[in-house]
Design a protein around this motif. Structure first.
Motif, PDB file in Angstrom:
ATOM      1  N   GLU A  24      21.190  16.658 -37.657  1.00 62.13           N
ATOM      2  CA  GLU A  24      20.979  15.446 -36.855  1.00 62.13           C
ATOM      3  C   GLU A  24      20.182  15.758 -35.599  1.00 62.13           C
ATOM      4  O   GLU A  24      19.246  15.042 -35.252  1.00 62.13           O
ATOM      5  N   GLN A  25      20.548  16.847 -34.921  1.00 64.52           N
ATOM      6  CA  GLN A  25      19.816  17.248 -33.715  1.00 64.52           C
ATOM      7  C   GLN A  25      18.373  17.608 -34.059  1.00 64.52           C
ATOM      8  O   GLN A  25      17.455  17.311 -33.301  1.00 64.52           O
ATOM      9  N   HIS A  26      18.201  18.239 -35.211  1.00 66.50           N
ATOM     10  CA  HIS A  26      16.868  18.695 -35.620  1.00 66.50           C
ATOM     11  C   HIS A  26      15.912  17.517 -35.811  1.00 66.50           C
ATOM     12  O   HIS A  26      14.735  17.619 -35.461  1.00 66.50           O
ATOM     13  N   ILE A  27      16.405  16.399 -36.369  1.00 63.25           N
ATOM     14  CA  ILE A  27      15.504  15.272 -36.644  1.00 63.25           C
ATOM     15  C   ILE A  27      15.504  14.216 -35.538  1.00 63.25           C
ATOM     16  O   ILE A  27      14.688  13.322 -35.552  1.00 63.25           O
ATOM     17  N   LEU A  32      17.769  16.537 -26.754  1.00 67.22           N
ATOM     18  CA  LEU A  32      17.432  17.359 -25.600  1.00 67.22           C
ATOM     19  C   LEU A  32      17.522  18.847 -25.936  1.00 67.22           C
ATOM     20  O   LEU A  32      16.979  19.679 -25.231  1.00 67.22           O
ATOM     21  N   ALA A  33      18.221  19.111 -27.014  1.00 70.44           N
ATOM     22  CA  ALA A  33      18.389  20.512 -27.418  1.00 70.44           C
ATOM     23  C   ALA A  33      17.036  21.089 -27.835  1.00 70.44           C
ATOM     24  O   ALA A  33      16.175  20.383 -28.353  1.00 70.44           O
ATOM     25  N   ASP A  34      16.857  22.335 -27.595  1.00 67.88           N
ATOM     26  CA  ASP A  34      15.637  23.029 -27.950  1.00 67.88           C
ATOM     27  C   ASP A  34      15.557  23.162 -29.473  1.00 67.88           C
ATOM     28  O   ASP A  34      16.452  23.711 -30.110  1.00 67.88           O
ATOM     29  N   LYS A  35      14.473  22.646 -30.049  1.00 71.64           N
ATOM     30  CA  LYS A  35      14.315  22.665 -31.509  1.00 71.64           C
ATOM     31  C   LYS A  35      14.331  24.091 -32.064  1.00 71.64           C
ATOM     32  O   LYS A  35      14.847  24.336 -33.141  1.00 71.64           O
ATOM     33  N   SER A  66      22.992   9.546 -42.879  1.00 72.87           N
ATOM     34  CA  SER A  66      21.738   8.824 -43.090  1.00 72.87           C
ATOM     35  C   SER A  66      20.915   9.500 -44.188  1.00 72.87           C
ATOM     36  O   SER A  66      21.074  10.691 -44.451  1.00 72.87           O
ATOM     37  N   VAL A  67      20.028   8.714 -44.789  1.00 70.61           N
ATOM     38  CA  VAL A  67      19.134   9.256 -45.804  1.00 70.61           C
ATOM     39  C   VAL A  67      18.291  10.380 -45.191  1.00 70.61           C
ATOM     40  O   VAL A  67      18.033  11.391 -45.849  1.00 70.61           O
ATOM     41  N   GLU A  68      17.904  10.235 -43.923  1.00 71.00           N
ATOM     42  CA  GLU A  68      17.085  11.258 -43.267  1.00 71.00           C
ATOM     43  C   GLU A  68      17.824  12.591 -43.187  1.00 71.00           C
ATOM     44  O   GLU A  68      17.235  13.635 -43.458  1.00 71.00           O
ATOM     45  N   GLN A  71      18.003  14.018 -46.640  1.00 71.10           N
ATOM     46  CA  GLN A  71      16.686  14.483 -47.057  1.00 71.10           C
ATOM     47  C   GLN A  71      16.324  15.806 -46.385  1.00 71.10           C
ATOM     48  O   GLN A  71      15.797  16.711 -47.034  1.00 71.10           O
ATOM     49  N   VAL A  72      16.613  15.925 -45.091  1.00 75.36           N
ATOM     50  CA  VAL A  72      16.337  17.179 -44.376  1.00 75.36           C
ATOM     51  C   VAL A  72      17.154  18.317 -44.992  1.00 75.36           C
ATOM     52  O   VAL A  72      16.648  19.425 -45.169  1.00 75.36           O
TER      53      VAL A  72
END
Length: 163
Positions: A24-27, A32-35, A66-68, A71-72
């Motif tokens: 979730e944080q990644h997408i 604010l978290a560093d990718k 979520s689908v996102e 999918q990720v």
């Protein structure tokens, strides 16, 4: 993270929750978290032998997500399998395959498409003979009167043929 005994693999709730939160944080565009930190954490998890099981579980069964997110998880799984499939425990390979097949008929076309991509990678690496259930699953989907199943099977077949 490993399952115990001979029962079918099941995710541990904490591991599942942590991985979903990272995805979730990644997408999240507002994250604010560093990718790169998130990516490093996901790479750390990929060292666990059953990390890919978690990813396929999220893709196939986390319908509350979520689908996102799903999918990720699928795209990460596909990329991981490219490098790790041949060295994975046969039980983990089998679990991933068994979770993918029902998703050929998923209601969401993005999920079906992602599953087709993953199936293509598995066939590339393990060969069609290494997955005897796959051809029967395609036949069943194409014989079904369900448009999602037919489209999912055709999409996966065309991707396999293109590779």
């Amino acid at each position: 993270m490993a399952a115990t005994g001979s029962a079918p693999w099941q995710p541990q709730e904490n591991g599942l929750k942590e991985i979903c939160e990272l995805l979730e944080q990644h997408i999240s565009p507002s994250s604010l978290a560093d990718k790169s930190q998130i990516w490093q954490q996901l790479q750390h998890y990929s060292q666990f032998p059953d990390f890919n099981n978690y990813l396929v579980f999220i893709l196939a069964r986390a319908e509350d997500k979520s689908v996102e997110i799903r999918q990720v998880a699928g795209l990460l799984l596909k990329n991981n399998l490219r490098t790790s499939y041949k060295i994975m425990a046969p039980a983990h390979q089998q679990y991933i395959k068994s979770e993918l097949l029902p998703c050929l008929g998923a209601a969401d076309k993005h999920i079906r498409s992602t599953v087709g991509n993953i199936i293509t990678v598995v066939v590339q690496l393990g060969g069609i003979l290494g997955w005897p259930e796959l051809l029967q699953a395609f036949v069943n989907c194409l014989d079904s009167n369900d448009l999602n199943h037919m489209e999912g099977a055709m999409d996966a077949l065309s991707k396999i043929c293109n590779e």
